[in-house]
Design a protein around this motif. Structure first.
Motif, PDB file in Angstrom:
ATOM      1  N   LEU A   1       4.208   3.341 -16.606  1.00  0.00           N
ATOM      2  CA  LEU A   1       2.984   3.997 -17.051  1.00  0.00           C
ATOM      3  C   LEU A   1       3.264   5.435 -17.513  1.00  0.00           C
ATOM      4  N   VAL A   2       4.130   6.146 -16.785  1.00  0.00           N
ATOM      5  CA  VAL A   2       4.436   7.533 -17.161  1.00  0.00           C
ATOM      6  C   VAL A   2       5.198   7.588 -18.484  1.00  0.00           C
ATOM      7  N   VAL A   3       6.202   6.707 -18.659  1.00  0.00           N
ATOM      8  CA  VAL A   3       6.973   6.684 -19.901  1.00  0.00           C
ATOM      9  C   VAL A   3       6.058   6.346 -21.081  1.00  0.00           C
ATOM     10  N   CYS A   4       5.215   5.343 -20.903  1.00  0.00           N
ATOM     11  CA  CYS A   4       4.286   4.967 -21.979  1.00  0.00           C
ATOM     12  C   CYS A   4       3.352   6.122 -22.323  1.00  0.00           C
ATOM     13  N   PHE A   5       2.932   6.880 -21.295  1.00  0.00           N
ATOM     14  CA  PHE A   5       2.043   8.021 -21.541  1.00  0.00           C
ATOM     15  C   PHE A   5       2.739   9.070 -22.397  1.00  0.00           C
ATOM     16  N   PHE A   6       3.979   9.431 -22.068  1.00  0.00           N
ATOM     17  CA  PHE A   6       4.712  10.432 -22.853  1.00  0.00           C
ATOM     18  C   PHE A   6       4.910   9.952 -24.286  1.00  0.00           C
ATOM     19  N   TYR A   7       5.224   8.662 -24.451  1.00  0.00           N
ATOM     20  CA  TYR A   7       5.438   8.123 -25.796  1.00  0.00           C
ATOM     21  C   TYR A   7       4.127   8.122 -26.580  1.00  0.00           C
ATOM     22  N   LEU A   8       3.034   7.782 -25.884  1.00  0.00           N
ATOM     23  CA  LEU A   8       1.727   7.796 -26.545  1.00  0.00           C
ATOM     24  C   LEU A   8       1.358   9.195 -27.023  1.00  0.00           C
ATOM     25  N   LEU A   9       1.720  10.231 -26.246  1.00  0.00           N
ATOM     26  CA  LEU A   9       1.450  11.610 -26.671  1.00  0.00           C
ATOM     27  C   LEU A   9       2.025  11.865 -28.057  1.00  0.00           C
ATOM     28  N   ALA A  10       3.273  11.410 -28.253  1.00  0.00           N
ATOM     29  CA  ALA A  10       3.953  11.643 -29.524  1.00  0.00           C
ATOM     30  C   ALA A  10       3.225  10.961 -30.672  1.00  0.00           C
ATOM     31  N   GLN A  11       2.821   9.703 -30.457  1.00  0.00           N
ATOM     32  CA  GLN A  11       2.154   8.959 -31.531  1.00  0.00           C
ATOM     33  C   GLN A  11       0.797   9.570 -31.871  1.00  0.00           C
ATOM     34  N   MET A  12       0.069   9.982 -30.835  1.00  0.00           N
ATOM     35  CA  MET A  12      -1.250  10.572 -31.079  1.00  0.00           C
ATOM     36  C   MET A  12      -1.127  11.919 -31.807  1.00  0.00           C
TER      37      MET A  12
ATOM     38  N   LEU B   1       2.764   0.054 -26.907  1.00  0.00           N
ATOM     39  CA  LEU B   1       2.844   0.848 -25.683  1.00  0.00           C
ATOM     40  C   LEU B   1       1.695   0.526 -24.737  1.00  0.00           C
ATOM     41  N   THR B   2       0.508   0.393 -25.304  1.00  0.00           N
ATOM     42  CA  THR B   2      -0.680   0.167 -24.477  1.00  0.00           C
ATOM     43  C   THR B   2      -0.622  -1.184 -23.791  1.00  0.00           C
ATOM     44  N   ILE B   3      -0.200  -2.219 -24.514  1.00  0.00           N
ATOM     45  CA  ILE B   3      -0.155  -3.540 -23.872  1.00  0.00           C
ATOM     46  C   ILE B   3       0.942  -3.591 -22.818  1.00  0.00           C
ATOM     47  N   THR B   4       2.029  -2.841 -23.031  1.00  0.00           N
ATOM     48  CA  THR B   4       3.088  -2.788 -22.021  1.00  0.00           C
ATOM     49  C   THR B   4       2.584  -2.125 -20.752  1.00  0.00           C
ATOM     50  N   ALA B   5       1.891  -1.006 -20.905  1.00  0.00           N
ATOM     51  CA  ALA B   5       1.351  -0.303 -19.740  1.00  0.00           C
ATOM     52  C   ALA B   5       0.301  -1.159 -19.018  1.00  0.00           C
ATOM     53  N   ALA B   6      -0.552  -1.829 -19.791  1.00  0.00           N
ATOM     54  CA  ALA B   6      -1.584  -2.684 -19.188  1.00  0.00           C
ATOM     55  C   ALA B   6      -0.961  -3.863 -18.461  1.00  0.00           C
ATOM     56  N   ALA B   7       0.065  -4.474 -19.072  1.00  0.00           N
ATOM     57  CA  ALA B   7       0.744  -5.598 -18.426  1.00  0.00           C
ATOM     58  C   ALA B   7       1.413  -5.153 -17.139  1.00  0.00           C
ATOM     59  N   SER B   8       1.997  -3.972 -17.159  1.00  0.00           N
ATOM     60  CA  SER B   8       2.679  -3.472 -15.973  1.00  0.00           C
ATOM     61  C   SER B   8       1.702  -3.294 -14.820  1.00  0.00           C
ATOM     62  N   PHE B   9       0.539  -2.699 -15.098  1.00  0.00           N
ATOM     63  CA  PHE B   9      -0.434  -2.494 -14.023  1.00  0.00           C
ATOM     64  C   PHE B   9      -1.021  -3.825 -13.550  1.00  0.00           C
ATOM     65  N   ALA B  10      -1.463  -4.655 -14.510  1.00  0.00           N
ATOM     66  CA  ALA B  10      -2.141  -5.901 -14.134  1.00  0.00           C
ATOM     67  C   ALA B  10      -1.187  -6.891 -13.468  1.00  0.00           C
ATOM     68  N   HIS B  11       0.035  -7.035 -14.022  1.00  0.00           N
ATOM     69  CA  HIS B  11       0.984  -8.024 -13.501  1.00  0.00           C
ATOM     70  C   HIS B  11       1.709  -7.522 -12.248  1.00  0.00           C
ATOM     71  N   ASP B  12       2.168  -6.259 -12.295  1.00  0.00           N
ATOM     72  CA  ASP B  12       3.000  -5.753 -11.198  1.00  0.00           C
ATOM     73  C   ASP B  12       2.184  -5.217 -10.020  1.00  0.00           C
ATOM     74  N   ILE B  13       1.096  -4.526 -10.301  1.00  0.00           N
ATOM     75  CA  ILE B  13       0.291  -3.949  -9.213  1.00  0.00           C
ATOM     76  C   ILE B  13      -0.780  -4.932  -8.753  1.00  0.00           C
ATOM     77  N   TYR B  14      -1.643  -5.372  -9.713  1.00  0.00           N
ATOM     78  CA  TYR B  14      -2.773  -6.214  -9.312  1.00  0.00           C
ATOM     79  C   TYR B  14      -2.329  -7.607  -8.856  1.00  0.00           C
ATOM     80  N   ALA B  15      -1.658  -8.341  -9.756  1.00  0.00           N
ATOM     81  CA  ALA B  15      -1.327  -9.740  -9.452  1.00  0.00           C
ATOM     82  C   ALA B  15      -0.255  -9.860  -8.368  1.00  0.00           C
ATOM     83  N   SER B  16       0.791  -9.039  -8.447  1.00  0.00           N
ATOM     84  CA  SER B  16       1.937  -9.220  -7.554  1.00  0.00           C
ATOM     85  C   SER B  16       1.785  -8.496  -6.221  1.00  0.00           C
ATOM     86  N   VAL B  17       1.156  -7.314  -6.224  1.00  0.00           N
ATOM     87  CA  VAL B  17       1.035  -6.535  -4.980  1.00  0.00           C
ATOM     88  C   VAL B  17      -0.317  -6.744  -4.331  1.00  0.00           C
ATOM     89  N   VAL B  18      -1.415  -6.488  -5.056  1.00  0.00           N
ATOM     90  CA  VAL B  18      -2.751  -6.601  -4.470  1.00  0.00           C
ATOM     91  C   VAL B  18      -3.074  -8.055  -4.120  1.00  0.00           C
TER      92      VAL B  18
END
Length: 535
Positions: A137-148, A359-376
């Motif tokens: 999420l942090v890496v995607c955020f920094f990369y998104l800054l550049a694109q925006m 970048l956005t779909i990667t960050a969303a997949a990471s949160f939904a798949h790794d945090i929500y589905a796998s941990v929560v």
């Protein structure tokens, strides 16, 4: 020559530019809607149902990798700093080879949807997934800054918007479009946008390259001579114009090079593309396609950068709305007037939209798949719930990216991307390398390496001239820059490797040897990988 210098602050016809933008958005949106009809499962949404061929995926990888930094930032950097600007092109290209030879296929064989699948394969799932999702999420955020920031500079130039409020509105519109693309299309829609963008970008850059060379009789030396004459600075052809000013700038160059060369192998949104093909063989084929397309494009940037220096001049480029990021659009206007400018600007706009969607779909997949589905939900989410969480995450990430992009507006996008590379190389690469190649590596070593690399990189960036204490700093009028380098890679990357190594050596707890053996066999041979990704 220097047609822009005598024109208004908005080269070309703003309404023509808007019309070309609108046509591109309309066409790609239709494609995204058509591609989204089969987005029912997590595999459909995250990995496009693994339905793309090697050639298609290779084109999409090029579309994902060749960001606004590659087109706007590098051409601008070469136009203003000459030889030192071209070091970005070399760094990005060499970095891609490191990623392919070192980690790409091994990750494809071991994972399912995200980088965290690989890092947690033989380590403890919960803490490693949380750490990997955080770094993603942090890496995607920094990369998104550049694109925006690139979007703000580009559209501001084309529409003649010089004030901060107008540029903020532009960045907000780009963010809203990005959210819509990813919400509707998922990985399949995003991939098609990236393929279209890659074809347009390389074709457009190719046309401009041939045009610039034709003006100079296809004599590259003549082009360089005119660049020197227009810039009135022979040093534009020599090393050191930017990174040889003093000892600090030389160390900064080493830090930048380290971040560029090692960062790509740890960028989550590039690595995730390898999960969209059905087999390891297609993954290898996509690699070959990507190398050719990316390599050809970076050769074009050399001609375009010096072409902008020769035909426009570094001073004019630096003074334009968008600064260095405006070099490529201004060169297009100089060559072909409002129509070519509009087309090239639409391609640059497509570049930004395609990359931010990835970048956005990667960050969303990471949160939904790794945090929500796998941990929560402990690996057992309700049917359809994971994709719903991913879509909500897209909206949140989009809003955060809009706010961050407004804050970073005016920075050189190639430079901002280099910061994202430094964070990725510090937070992710050591753990990826150790997980794949070091049998003794432990969970505790992974956590120390990931969090240590992430925190050190962010703290050093916060205390660097990038944020405060310089003319181009993000926060004006204050100075708390106690770290002298603009890129933290030379400190944070070795530190992350060292932390992972030392903590693993002193850790008395051992990992499951059966899982270690399974990961080694699967990563090297692909046996078991196809079954794993489809269920």
């Amino acid at each position: 020559m220097l047609r822009f210098a005598e024109s208004s602050s908005s080269p070309g016809d703003p309404w023509l530019n808007i019309a070309i933008f609108g046509a591109f958005v309309a066409i790609t949106m239709i494609i995204v809607f058509r591609a989204s009809r089969n987005n029912k499962t997590a595999a459909d949404y995250y990995a496009a149902g693994r339905s793309f061929t090697g050639g298609q995926n290779g084109s999409a990888i090029a579309g994902d990798y060749l960001s606004a930094a590659s087109f706007l930032g590098i051409v601008g950097a070469i136009a203003i700093t000459g030889y030192d600007g071209f070091l970005y092109s070399i760094g990005f290209l060499v970095a891609w080879l490191v990623a392919l030879l070192l980690v790409a296929e091994l990750l494809r064989n071991t994972g399912k949807y995200t980088m965290a699948d690989v890092l947690s394969f033989r380590l403890k799932q919960k803490p490693v997934r949380i750490a990997a999702a955080t770094t993603t999420l942090v890496v995607c955020f920094f990369y998104l800054l550049a694109q925006m920031a690139g979007a703000g500079g580009l559209v501001s130039l084309l529409l003649g918007i010089g004030d901060a409020v107008g540029q903020s509105v532009v960045i907000t519109v780009v963010g809203a479009l990005m959210i819509l693309y990813v919400l509707v299309g998922g990985m399949k829609g995003t991939t098609w946008v990236q393929i279209i963008k890659a074809v347009l970008l390389i074709a457009g850059a190719g046309v401009m390259t041939v045009w610039v060379l034709a003006i100079h009789g296809f004599d590259f030396s003549a082009l360089l001579d005119q660049a020197v004459a227009t810039a009135n600075n022979p040093a534009i052809l020599d090393p050191g114009l930017k990174y040889g000013v003093n000892d600090i700038s030389k160390i900064d160059f080493l830090s930048l090079g380290l971040a560029l060369v090692l960062g790509t192998a740890a960028l989550p949104h590039v690595l995730m593309r390898f999960y969209t093909v059905p087999t390891a063989k297609e993954a290898r084929k996509s690699v070959v396609w990507a190398i050719w397309l990316i390599g050809i494009f970076y050769v074009f940037t050399l001609v375009l950068g010096f072409g902008a220096a020769a035909l426009i001049g570094p001073e004019v480029i630096a003074a334009a709305p968008g600064g260095a990021n405006s070099a490529a659009p201004l060169l297009a206007f100089e060559l072909g007037g409002p129509v070519l400018l509009g087309l090239i600007a639409a391609i640059a706009f497509a570049t930004i939209l395609a990359v931010v969607a990835g970048l956005t779909i990667t960050a969303a997949a990471s949160f939904a798949h790794d945090i929500y589905a796998s941990v929560v939900k402990k690996g057992k989410p309700e049917a359809g719930a994971e994709v719903k969480v991913a879509r909500r995450t897209v909206v949140v990430i989009g809003l955060v990216a809009i706010v961050g992009g407004i804050g970073a507006n005016g920075q050189n996008v190639a430079f901002l991307v280099a910061l994202a590379f430094a964070v990725a190389a510090s937070a992710n690469l050591p753990t990826i390398i150790y997980s794949l190649f070091w049998k003794r590596f432990t969970t505790r070593g992974a956590l120390w390496s990931m969090y240590g690399g992430l925190i050190s990189a962010i703290v050093l960036i916060a205390l660097s001239p990038v944020v405060s204490g310089s003319e181009t700093a993000m926060i004006k009028g204050v100075d708390f820059a106690i770290f002298p380098l603009s890129n933290p890679g030379i400190v944070s990357i070795p530190l992350a490797f060292l932390l992972g190594w030392i903590v693993t050596l002193v850790d008395t707890r051992k990992e499951d040897p059966v899982k270690q053996a399974e990961m080694e066999v699967r990563s090297l041979t692909g046996i078991g990988a196809e079954k794993a990704v489809d269920h």
